[in-house]
Structures are given as structure tokens and as C-alpha cells.
Design a protein around this motif. Structure first.
Motif, short mmCIF file in Angstrom:
data_model
loop_
_atom_site.label_atom_id
_atom_site.label_comp_id
_atom_site.label_asym_id
_atom_site.label_seq_id
_atom_site.Cartn_x
_atom_site.Cartn_y
_atom_site.Cartn_z
N SER A 50 33.32 52.93 40.92
CA SER A 50 33.96 51.86 41.85
C SER A 50 32.99 50.67 42.02
O SER A 50 33.99 50.08 42.37
N VAL A 51 32.25 50.10 41.48
CA VAL A 51 32.02 48.87 41.92
C VAL A 51 32.44 47.89 40.86
O VAL A 51 32.67 46.84 41.07
N VAL A 52 32.01 48.64 39.60
CA VAL A 52 32.94 47.61 38.48
C VAL A 52 34.27 47.53 38.83
O VAL A 52 34.97 46.39 38.25
N ARG A 53 34.64 48.47 38.79
CA ARG A 53 36.46 48.84 39.10
C ARG A 53 37.20 48.49 40.04
O ARG A 53 37.89 47.15 39.92
N GLU A 54 36.25 48.18 41.24
CA GLU A 54 37.66 47.45 42.08
C GLU A 54 36.50 46.44 43.54
O GLU A 54 37.26 45.99 43.70
N LEU A 55 35.69 47.17 43.60
CA LEU A 55 34.61 46.94 44.91
C LEU A 55 34.10 45.55 44.48
O LEU A 55 34.33 44.62 45.36
N SER A 56 33.74 45.21 43.25
CA SER A 56 33.07 44.24 42.79
C SER A 56 34.18 42.99 43.09
O SER A 56 33.51 41.82 43.66
N PRO A 57 35.53 42.71 42.23
CA PRO A 57 36.40 41.98 41.79
C PRO A 57 36.57 41.82 43.60
O PRO A 57 37.11 40.70 43.80
N LEU A 58 37.00 42.64 44.57
CA LEU A 58 37.87 42.88 45.78
C LEU A 58 37.01 42.11 46.66
O LEU A 58 36.97 41.06 47.67
N MET A 59 35.67 42.53 46.92
CA MET A 59 34.18 41.78 47.59
C MET A 59 34.14 40.33 47.40
O MET A 59 34.59 39.25 48.20
N THR A 60 33.99 40.60 46.24
CA THR A 60 34.33 38.93 45.09
C THR A 60 35.18 37.89 45.89
O THR A 60 35.29 37.02 46.16
N ALA A 61 36.49 38.50 45.78
CA ALA A 61 37.63 37.52 46.04
C ALA A 61 37.63 37.01 47.55
O ALA A 61 38.46 36.76 48.01
N ILE A 62 37.34 38.10 48.19
CA ILE A 62 37.20 37.98 49.72
C ILE A 62 36.22 37.02 49.93
O ILE A 62 36.58 36.39 50.86
N VAL A 63 35.28 36.59 49.47
CA VAL A 63 34.28 35.88 49.72
C VAL A 63 35.06 34.44 49.12
O VAL A 63 34.88 33.46 50.52
N VAL A 64 35.32 34.58 48.17
CA VAL A 64 36.20 33.48 47.85
C VAL A 64 37.05 32.90 48.25
O VAL A 64 37.44 32.07 48.35
N SER A 65 37.73 33.48 48.92
CA SER A 65 39.18 33.64 49.86
C SER A 65 38.37 32.78 50.92
O SER A 65 39.46 31.67 51.42
N GLY A 66 37.63 32.99 51.64
CA GLY A 66 37.39 32.98 52.62
C GLY A 66 36.28 31.28 53.02
O GLY A 66 36.67 30.47 53.53
N GLU B 272 22.18 56.94 33.29
CA GLU B 272 23.75 58.60 33.50
C GLU B 272 24.78 56.55 33.12
O GLU B 272 26.43 57.19 33.15
N LEU B 273 24.05 55.91 33.90
CA LEU B 273 25.23 54.72 33.63
C LEU B 273 26.08 54.55 32.99
O LEU B 273 27.09 54.08 32.74
N ARG B 274 25.39 54.54 31.61
CA ARG B 274 25.32 53.58 30.40
C ARG B 274 26.40 55.35 29.90
O ARG B 274 27.88 54.59 29.20
N THR B 275 26.58 56.29 30.19
CA THR B 275 27.90 57.60 29.71
C THR B 275 28.91 57.61 30.94
O THR B 275 29.63 57.60 30.52
N ALA B 276 29.28 56.88 32.39
CA ALA B 276 30.44 56.45 33.11
C ALA B 276 30.92 55.08 32.42
O ALA B 276 31.57 55.21 32.74
N ILE B 277 30.12 54.21 32.62
CA ILE B 277 30.75 52.93 32.58
C ILE B 277 31.19 52.58 31.08
O ILE B 277 29.89 52.66 30.33
N PHE B 278 32.60 51.91 30.78
CA PHE B 278 32.60 51.72 29.87
C PHE B 278 32.94 50.42 29.29
O PHE B 278 33.24 49.80 30.71
N PRO B 279 33.11 49.07 28.60
CA PRO B 279 33.40 47.94 28.30
C PRO B 279 34.47 47.85 28.96
O PRO B 279 35.27 46.69 29.70
N ALA B 280 35.74 48.75 29.07
CA ALA B 280 36.58 48.81 29.35
C ALA B 280 36.94 48.36 30.58
O ALA B 280 37.84 47.98 31.48
N ASP B 281 36.02 49.19 31.92
CA ASP B 281 35.37 49.09 33.10
C ASP B 281 35.71 48.14 33.15
O ASP B 281 35.91 47.39 34.31
#
Lengths: 390, 247
Positions: A223-239, A317-326
Motif C-alpha cells: 500500500s505504502v510503496v505503490r499508492e500511499l507514499s506517492p500520493l501523500m508526497t504529492a499532496i504535500v508538494v502540491s500544498g 516478510e516484506l522482502r517476499t511481498a515487495i518487488f523492485p517493480a513495486d
């Protein structure tokens, strides 16, 4: 005086009554006229206006003069109200003249146009929904025209820079990137950490129901790597940066600085917009990556303190879930959001008109447009990446 | 031999598209080495006309020739004219020196030290050698105008456009600025086109002028300030009467 036209007195204090904070004046209905007396001025303007309307409301056509015979003093505000009342009466078909003014008051009557034929009040035309829709459509069309022209200018400027890279204002990029990036790091880190923490906290209980609490690392990580981090960062940068770009360029526009640039042979788009786009295109992925790290750390903290998952197990566990593409999809989003924010901020800056108020309007519009655009882009990217199997 | 013209305006109409023109069928010429005034009351279109002359707006109709090169083209070649905007339009994030250096860096390959030398010489011309490292916000109104003139002179222009240089200044500073403009114009052999409604500037520094009238939406008179002031045309004499504070 006719019995049917008995004098009526307004609510103002009597002439000659106590003159403390409230100045004294009087308004009475006489024979085809309103008899005014005392001091007419701004302190009593509200009551004078009310009394004049009360006494003139029932006035029958064809005539009702305003008699200043008893007036000792009158200021501009009161005179403006008398002239306005005269125009209102004329609109109702009642002739009205300002009469009885002493020689001392006559210049003021003339100054406010009390001697000239009253200007009839045009009834404001009611705007129907069709007209409002038409106006809104025209405004939207103009906005679209401006946006298309801006995109054209960007493409032309980009072409120029690609042909002659040295002609770009690249020296401005580091300072812009510093302002947009380094200065924004603390708030981005805090927000993304909290988002990761909350995500972990919310998902922990649900996953625990199925005995799958170890998967909190997967849920938070993806969630964080694919969606939330880019979104939250963009919201801060917009403001921060989007609004700042709009305000800076908008202020330059209203103070003729952009015109000055043009007369010195600079292309404002090349000089002002491209460095900002480059700065946010660089800063967006970097901030997103930092947001990824602290967001995952926020989730890990939940795993440690709430689910008794050790940091090593969490990371495994994280290593098994997240790939470089994410991570890569998140960074691509970060760069695209940065470019979009810079373009929107600069576009609104260039479209600014109308002084300080215009700058404020455009700054607000920038933030709203950025947020909308970011969510739309995010949706498109998500679908696109899934279609590519990323 | 007659003095060559550096600016020719023929049948020019200016204004905003979709609205009635502010100025119609304007015709005048500016000769090399003169100070030419564009006069007129508020809303007469003199600043809009100036924006057309410097290439910031497209004229609605008519022909324009600046320095024998036809209509002005921005961002194409090194500008041969300088422009001073009404409020100076200095870049607030740059120092005075950096403001003056900007066009030099844009159009020359001079090394940094040489640019600094040229900048200092320009600032010395306008009496601002001590303000090189100050930000525009730290300057008084008169100093900002001087800095803007220095920037307008940075590319060694043949023609200088000044938009209401006296606006917002007290009478003493305004008179000092007038003296500076005349001194520079004579020393550098400049041609100056000046937008103003200040009577002091008109009589002190303007050689010839064109008077724009808001009602007539055109140039109603061209000539020396003294000739215009003595004009029997009510629109012309009325402007001078109002500008001098008369009713």
C-alpha cells in the motif's frame, strides 16, 4: 395642508435635541414633500435612510420633493443617499427635486448630481440557468484555450532547450529543488510515517482475525510503496511547491516582471517553467522513496509493538511481498506527479490577473487542481501498471 | 539632411480584442536623438500603446517600425531597445547587480568578471554603485526606478522606452530622475519614448509629444510641449489645464 396629508414625523431625534454621540435630524412628510431638518451626516445615515424610505414608501405619484430648508449641515454620505432616493422615486414614476437648499449647501447638491435629472434605476436582469450555463461554458472554454496555449508554449520551449541545452535556465534548478525537496523532507517523513503506522494498526486487527497478522508487512508495504507514499508526497508538494510556484509567477505577472523578461529577450516559459518542472521531476521520486522507507518503518513499528513481530521477521516478510517493480511504479508516479504539480502551478501563475486578489485566487485554484489531477493520474497509472502486469 | 526616424507608427490601432479600441489610427514618427512623450490622461491608452511599441501586445491594425526592423520581435534577436516599466519590474529574488546582469548574461558570452564590470558601470551611470548587492526591496522608490533604468541600459540600446518614470515619486525625486534621463539621453545619444502625464517632466525633458485623448480614442495633437500647451483645441488645452491642477 390637506387633512389627508397630515405631517408625519420620522424616527430621527428632534432638531435641537441633545447632541451627544448621535447628531440630531428630522424628517417629516409635508404637502408633496419630505421636510428635512438638522444635521444630516454619516453618524445618522442609517436612521436617515430608514426614515426616508418609511416616509416615501406610501408617497403617491406624481411628486415628492426633498426639502432641505431646515437642514443646518449635510455631508457627502447623506447627500448621496438623498440623490439615490430621488433616483428610486423617479424609477417608481414619482417626480422628485431637491429643493430649499441654502447657498451653502448648493455646491454639495451639484457635486452629487442632485440638480441633474435623476438616472432611472434599471431593473437588474434576472440571470436564467441557461445563461449561467452558457457563461460557465464560455469561461471553461477560455480556461481550456489558455491551458492549450500553455501546453503549446511548453512544447515550443522544450524543443528550444533540446536543440540548445545550454539555453535552459538550469542554474535555478538546484535552489528550486532545495526549496521543494529538502525543505519539505520533515513534513513528508512525518506524514508518511504516520500513514504507514495507521495502515499497519488498522490492518493488524483485521488480519489477526484470520491468524494472518504476519501479513501486515505485505499489506503496509504494498500500500505504502505503490499508492500511499506517492500520493501523500504529492499532496504535500502540491500544498508547498505548487502553490508557491503559482504565487511567485502570479506576482511576477501582476508586477510586470514577466513582461520585463520578454522585453529583455527571455522566453518566460523556458526561463521560469522548465526549471520548476525539472526541479519537481527530480524531487518527486526522491521524496517518494524517503516516504516509502519511513512508511514501511511506521508499519514495522506496529508489527513490533502490537503484533510481537520482530524487525528481522518483518523485513523478511516484506522482502517476499515487495518487488523492485513495486518501488519503481511508485517512483514513476512520484516523478509524474511532480511534473503535473509544477505545470499546474506555473500555468495558474501565468494566467493570473487582477493584482493581489488574483494571486490568491490562482494559488487556491492551483492546490485544488493539483489534488484533483493527482488522484486522476494515480487512477490511470494504477490501471495502466496492472495492464502491464507491474 | 533630415534626422532619420527610429520609430514609425502608421494608422495604428491598439486595445483588447473583443472590445472597442483604446487608440485608433495613430500616426507619428520619433526621430533619432529626441525625447518623445506619449501624453494623455488616465485610461487614454498610452501604456497600451507603449506595450504595442515594445512588442508585448499585438496591434489591432496598422503598421509599426522600430529601428528599421519592422514590428518588434521578442525572443528572436538581442533587443536593441530597453524598457523601464512603471513600477520598475525588478526581480525581487535577485540583487540589483544581478538584475542588471541578467540581460547581459542572456545575450553575451562575457566572463563573469567582465559582466560584473559592465554592471558596475551601469549602476555608476544612475548613481547606484553602492546598491549592487542590495535586494530591490531594500531600495527606495526612486532608487528602484534608477536600477530599472540601469537594467534597461544594460544591452546598450539605441532606443529607451520609459513608462511613467515619475509615478509614485515625490516632486524632488521626480525632478532628479528627469535630470538623470536627460543626462543619459544626451551622453549616450539615446532616443527616448516616454509615457507620462507629469507636467514637470513634459516641459523639462520632452522635445516633442503626442497627446492621446480618451474620448476621441486617438492622437489629437503632435508637437512640442509649448506648442501643444498654447493650442486652441479644447481637448489639448484641457489636458494641460487639468495636468497643471486647474479645473
Amino acid at each position: 395642508m390637506a387633512a389627508s396629508d397630515q405631517p408625519r414625523r420620522g424616527s430621527g431625534p428632534e432638531p435641537g435635541s441633545s447632541r451627544g454621540a448621535r447628531a440630531a435630524f428630522s424628517v417629516e412628510r409635508g404637502d408633496g414633500r419630505l421636510l428635512l431638518g438638522g444635521d444630516l451626516g454619516l453618524p445618522v445615515a442609517a436612521r436617515l435612510w430608514r426614515d426616508l424610505h418609511t416616509l416615501s414608501r406610501a408617497a403617491p405619484p406624481p411628486r415628492l420633493d426633498l426639502d432641505l430648508g431646515g437642514v443646518a449641515a449635510v455631508d457627502g454620505a447623506a447627500m448621496a443617499l438623498l440623490v439615490e432616493l430621488r433616483a428610486e422615486l423617479a424609477t417608481r414614476g414619482i417626480e422628485c427635486e431637491i429643493v430649499g437648499a441654502s447657498r451653502r449647501l448648493e455646491p454639495l447638491v451639484h457635486l452629487y448630481g442632485g440638480h441633474a435629472p435623476p438616472r432611472l434605476r434599471a431593473t437588474p436582469a434576472r440571470t436564467g440557468w441557461l445563461e449561467r450555463l452558457g457563461r460557465a461554458t464560455v469561461d471553461a472554454g477560455r480556461g481550456l484555450e489558455l491551458a492549450v496555449a500553455f501546453v503549446g508554449a511548453i512544447v515550443a520551449a522544450l524543443g528550444g532547450v533540446l536543440r540548445r541545452p545550454a539555453s535552459g535556465n538550469w542554474r535555478a534548478v538546484p535552489s528550486l529543488a532545495e526549496r521543494a525537496g529538502i525543505d519539505g523532507v520533515p513534513i513528508v517523513l512525518l506524514l508518511d510515517f504516520l500513514v504507514g503506522f495507521v495502515m499497519g494498526y488498522q490492518s493488524a486487527d483485521q488480519l489477526a482475525l484470520y491468524g494472518a497478522h504476519a501479513f501486515v508487512a505485505d499489506v503496509v508495504g504494498i500500500s505504502v510503496v505503490r499508492e500511499l507514499s506517492p500520493l501523500m508526497t504529492a499532496i504535500v508538494v502540491s500544498g508547498r511547491s505548487g502553490a508557491a510556484f503559482a504565487a511567485e509567477i502570479g506576482t511576477m505577472r501582476v508586477s510586470e516582471e514577466i513582461d520585463a523578461l520578454r522585453t529583455m529577450g527571455f522566453c518566460p516559459v523556458r526561463y521560469l517553467v522548465l526549471p520548476r518542472v525539472a526541479a519537481l521531476a527530480l524531487v518527486g521520486p526522491v521524496l517518494t522513496l524517503l516516504g516509502d522507507i519511513v512508511g514501511v518503518a511506521g508499519g514495522a513499528l506496529v508489527g513490533v509493538i502490537k503484533l510481537d513481530i520482530g524487525p528481522t521477521a518483518y523485513l523478511a516478510e516484506l522482502r517476499t511481498a515487495i518487488f523492485p517493480a513495486d518501488v519503481a511504479t511508485g517512483l514513476v508516479k512520484g516523478a509524474a506527479f511532480g511534473v503535473a504539480i509544477a505545470l499546474i502551478g506555473c500555468h495558474h501563475g501565468f494566467a493570473t490577473t487582477g493584482g493581489a486578489a488574483g494571486v490568491g485566487r490562482r494559488t487556491t485554484a492551483t492546490v485544488v487542481t493539483c489534488l484533483f489531477t493527482i488522484v486522476v493520474l494515480d487512477t490511470l497509472f494504477t490501471v495502466f501498471f496492472r495492464m502491464l502486469g507491474l | 539632411m533630415s534626422t532619420p526616424c527610429v520609430l514609425t507608427v502608421e494608422d495604428l490601432s491598439v486595445g483588447w480584442r473583443g472590445e472597442p479600441p483604446l487608440v485608433e489610427h495613430a500616426c507619428f514618427e520619433v526621430k533619432r536623438g529626441e525625447v518623445f512623450g506619449l501624453l494623455g490622461g488616465s485610461g487614454s491608452g498610452k501604456s497600451t500603446l507603449l506595450r504595442c511599441l515594445v512588442g508585448l501586445e499585438e496591434p489591432l491594425a496598422g503598421r509599426l517600425d522600430v529601428l528599421g526592423a519592422g514590428p518588434p520581435r521578442l525572443d528572436a534577436t538581442r533587443p536593441r531597445y530597453g524598457v523601464m516599466f512603471q513600477a520598475g519590474a525588478l526581480f525581487g529574488s535577485l540583487t540589483v547587480g544581478q538584475n542588471v546582469a541578467l540581460p547581459i548574461q542572456r545575450w553575451t558570452d562575457l566572463p563573469r568578471a567582465a559582466v560584473a564590470t559592465v554592471v558596475r558601470s551601469k549602476l555608476r551611470l544612475v548613481g547606484l554603485e553602492d546598491a549592487e548587492h542590495k535586494l530591490p526591496a531594500a531600495l527606495s522608490g526612486g532608487m528602484r526606478k534608477r536600477a530599472a533604468i540601469a537594467r534597461a541600459l544594460s544591452l546598450e540600446p539605441d532606443l529607451l522606452f520609459l513608462d511613467e518614470p515619475s509615478s509614485g515619486l515625490d516632486p524632488v525625486t521626480s525632478a532628479e530622475l528627469d535630470v538623470l534621463i536627460v543626462t543619459l539621453q544626451r551622453a549616450l545619444g539615446l532616443t527616448v519614448v516616454l509615457v507620462t502625464h507629469e507636467l514637470g517632466s513634459i516641459f523639462d525633458i520632452v522635445d516633442r509629444c503626442a497627446l492621446l485623448d480618451r474620448q476621441a480614442r486617438c492622437v489629437v495633437a503632435i508637437g512640442t510641449p509649448r506648442a501643444l500647451a498654447a493650442s486652441a483645441d479644447g481637448r489639448v488645452s484641457g489636458f494641460f489645464r487639468r495636468a497643471s491642477g486647474g479645473a
